[in-house]
Design a protein around this motif. Sequence first.
Motif, short mmCIF file in Angstrom:
data_model
loop_
_atom_site.label_atom_id
_atom_site.label_comp_id
_atom_site.label_asym_id
_atom_site.label_seq_id
_atom_site.Cartn_x
_atom_site.Cartn_y
_atom_site.Cartn_z
N ILE A 49 36.80 52.55 37.74
CA ILE A 49 38.01 51.77 38.04
C ILE A 49 37.65 50.47 38.73
O ILE A 49 38.15 49.39 38.38
CB ILE A 49 38.98 52.60 38.91
CG1 ILE A 49 39.53 53.78 38.12
CG2 ILE A 49 40.14 51.71 39.41
CD1 ILE A 49 40.36 54.74 38.94
N ALA A 50 36.76 50.55 39.74
CA ALA A 50 36.37 49.36 40.49
C ALA A 50 35.71 48.33 39.58
O ALA A 50 35.93 47.12 39.72
CB ALA A 50 35.42 49.75 41.63
N THR A 51 34.89 48.79 38.63
CA THR A 51 34.19 47.86 37.74
C THR A 51 35.12 47.27 36.70
O THR A 51 35.15 46.04 36.49
CB THR A 51 33.01 48.58 37.04
OG1 THR A 51 32.13 49.13 38.02
CG2 THR A 51 32.24 47.62 36.16
N LEU A 52 35.89 48.12 36.02
CA LEU A 52 36.75 47.64 34.93
C LEU A 52 37.92 46.81 35.43
O LEU A 52 38.33 45.86 34.77
CB LEU A 52 37.26 48.83 34.12
CG LEU A 52 36.22 49.53 33.24
CD1 LEU A 52 36.77 50.83 32.68
CD2 LEU A 52 35.76 48.61 32.12
N ALA A 53 38.49 47.15 36.59
CA ALA A 53 39.66 46.44 37.09
C ALA A 53 39.35 44.99 37.42
O ALA A 53 40.22 44.12 37.34
CB ALA A 53 40.22 47.15 38.33
N ALA A 173 42.90 53.51 33.51
CA ALA A 173 43.44 52.91 34.73
C ALA A 173 42.78 51.57 35.01
O ALA A 173 43.45 50.58 35.34
CB ALA A 173 43.25 53.86 35.90
N GLY A 174 41.45 51.52 34.89
CA GLY A 174 40.73 50.28 35.16
C GLY A 174 41.12 49.17 34.21
O GLY A 174 41.35 48.02 34.63
N ILE A 175 41.20 49.49 32.92
CA ILE A 175 41.58 48.48 31.93
C ILE A 175 43.03 48.04 32.14
O ILE A 175 43.36 46.85 32.04
CB ILE A 175 41.39 49.05 30.51
CG1 ILE A 175 39.90 49.25 30.23
CG2 ILE A 175 41.99 48.11 29.47
CD1 ILE A 175 39.61 49.98 28.94
N GLY A 176 43.91 49.01 32.46
CA GLY A 176 45.31 48.67 32.72
C GLY A 176 45.47 47.73 33.89
O GLY A 176 46.23 46.75 33.84
N LEU A 179 44.11 44.18 32.69
CA LEU A 179 44.95 43.44 31.76
C LEU A 179 46.30 43.06 32.36
O LEU A 179 46.90 42.05 31.98
CB LEU A 179 45.16 44.27 30.48
CG LEU A 179 43.90 44.56 29.66
CD1 LEU A 179 44.23 45.40 28.44
CD2 LEU A 179 43.21 43.26 29.24
N SER A 180 46.79 43.88 33.30
CA SER A 180 48.08 43.60 33.92
C SER A 180 47.99 42.48 34.95
O SER A 180 49.01 41.92 35.38
CB SER A 180 48.63 44.86 34.60
OG SER A 180 47.80 45.23 35.70
N GLY A 181 46.76 42.16 35.36
CA GLY A 181 46.58 41.14 36.39
C GLY A 181 46.72 41.66 37.80
O GLY A 181 46.58 40.91 38.77
N ILE A 182 46.98 42.96 37.94
CA ILE A 182 47.13 43.54 39.28
C ILE A 182 45.79 43.61 40.00
O ILE A 182 45.68 43.33 41.19
CB ILE A 182 47.75 44.95 39.19
CG1 ILE A 182 49.15 44.88 38.61
CG2 ILE A 182 47.77 45.62 40.56
CD1 ILE A 182 49.78 46.24 38.33
N LEU A 184 42.65 44.99 41.97
CA LEU A 184 42.55 45.97 43.06
C LEU A 184 43.05 45.31 44.34
O LEU A 184 42.29 44.64 45.04
CB LEU A 184 41.10 46.45 43.22
CG LEU A 184 40.52 47.22 42.04
CD1 LEU A 184 39.05 47.51 42.27
CD2 LEU A 184 41.30 48.50 41.79
N PRO A 185 44.31 45.48 44.65
CA PRO A 185 44.88 44.79 45.82
C PRO A 185 44.44 45.40 47.15
O PRO A 185 44.09 46.57 47.24
CB PRO A 185 46.39 44.98 45.62
CG PRO A 185 46.50 46.25 44.83
CD PRO A 185 45.31 46.27 43.93
N GLY A 186 44.45 44.57 48.18
CA GLY A 186 44.21 45.04 49.55
C GLY A 186 42.87 45.70 49.73
O GLY A 186 41.84 45.24 49.23
N TRP A 187 42.90 46.81 50.47
CA TRP A 187 41.65 47.51 50.79
C TRP A 187 41.17 48.42 49.67
O TRP A 187 40.11 49.04 49.78
CB TRP A 187 41.86 48.36 52.05
CG TRP A 187 42.08 47.56 53.29
CD1 TRP A 187 41.92 46.21 53.43
CD2 TRP A 187 42.52 48.04 54.56
NE1 TRP A 187 42.21 45.82 54.71
CE2 TRP A 187 42.59 46.92 55.43
CE3 TRP A 187 42.85 49.30 55.05
CZ2 TRP A 187 42.97 47.05 56.76
CZ3 TRP A 187 43.24 49.43 56.38
CH2 TRP A 187 43.30 48.31 57.23
N SER A 188 41.94 48.52 48.60
CA SER A 188 41.56 49.44 47.53
C SER A 188 40.22 49.04 46.89
O SER A 188 39.43 49.90 46.52
CB SER A 188 42.65 49.50 46.46
OG SER A 188 42.82 48.23 45.84
N ALA A 189 39.98 47.73 46.77
CA ALA A 189 38.74 47.27 46.15
C ALA A 189 37.53 47.73 46.95
O ALA A 189 36.58 48.30 46.39
CB ALA A 189 38.75 45.74 46.04
N GLY A 190 37.55 47.51 48.26
CA GLY A 190 36.43 47.91 49.09
C GLY A 190 36.25 49.41 49.13
O GLY A 190 35.11 49.91 49.10
#
Length: 305
Positions: A49-53, A173-176, A179-182, A184-190
């Motif tokens: 998810i972290a890579t694809l998003a 989930a990662g591709i979605g 593509l949606s432009g969302i 990984l907001p906030g602390w989710s990426a880290g």
Amino acid sequence: MAGIAEALGPLFLLILLGAVLGALRIPGGDFWTRMEKLIYFLLFPAMLIATLARADISRVPVVSIAITLLGAMAVFSALLWWARPRLGLTAAAFTSVFQGAVRFNTYVGVAGAAALHGSHGATVAAVALALMIPVVNVLCVLTFIAAGTLGRSGFWKSLGALVQNPLILACLAGIGLNLSGIGLPGWSAGSLELLGRAALPLGLVAVGVALRPHALLRRDLGLWVSSLVKLVLMPVLVLILGWVFGLDRVSQDVALLFAALPTATSAYILARQLGGDADLMAGLITAQTLLAMLTLPLWMRLVGS
């Protein structure tokens, strides 16, 4: 060759460390069984998810990679079914041979791509996984169904496992999110990145723990046929297709890497649950993993990584 050895050598050392830990039963009990579940259901999906998003998918020739990898997989799937009567294998043994020929070890693949080409290699590897994981799972389940090793309950069980596969869901989930432009907001990426960092080293050690050297004592034609397809013929076809479709250097390397990977350790669980030859599968996993320590660097050297 030194650069390839420096990139892939540590991966193989972690696998061998796992083999030693498994042989010595350290730490003992069901520790590694639980660890494999943690990696499979949490750590590796987090990494995907972290890579694809956040991946710049526009830099990846998705169509060419899809045709190259999925095309090779389709060709050898058809050839194996054509050769089945000539190999004289039981239905259970054939399903294990099929899994051994088309499945691939995701942990070694992603770790190898990152070691060879850094973050861009990891991105291409994640895209390759998003393409290959759903297809290879469907092909293997269809093989169990066509070979007749599943009862009615086994069919629904395999279908449920396919729909709930955490790697497939993570790729979607990662591709979605991408593509949606969302993103990984906030602390989710880290948070996801930290979880993902633990996936590959622990996954490689778990690969070693899963090896069963005693299974190599079984002299079976299927073991050598499956290994020949997976470690020699599949990479040859992928090299040809990659050249025909003009893959760039990184994409070509990653495609070849995935084609030449040993089969997945999870194939043993599927063989045991869905009526395959689990002993043959254990031998295939062990033989291919050990042989790949020799063949994989040779293939990467061939394309000049």
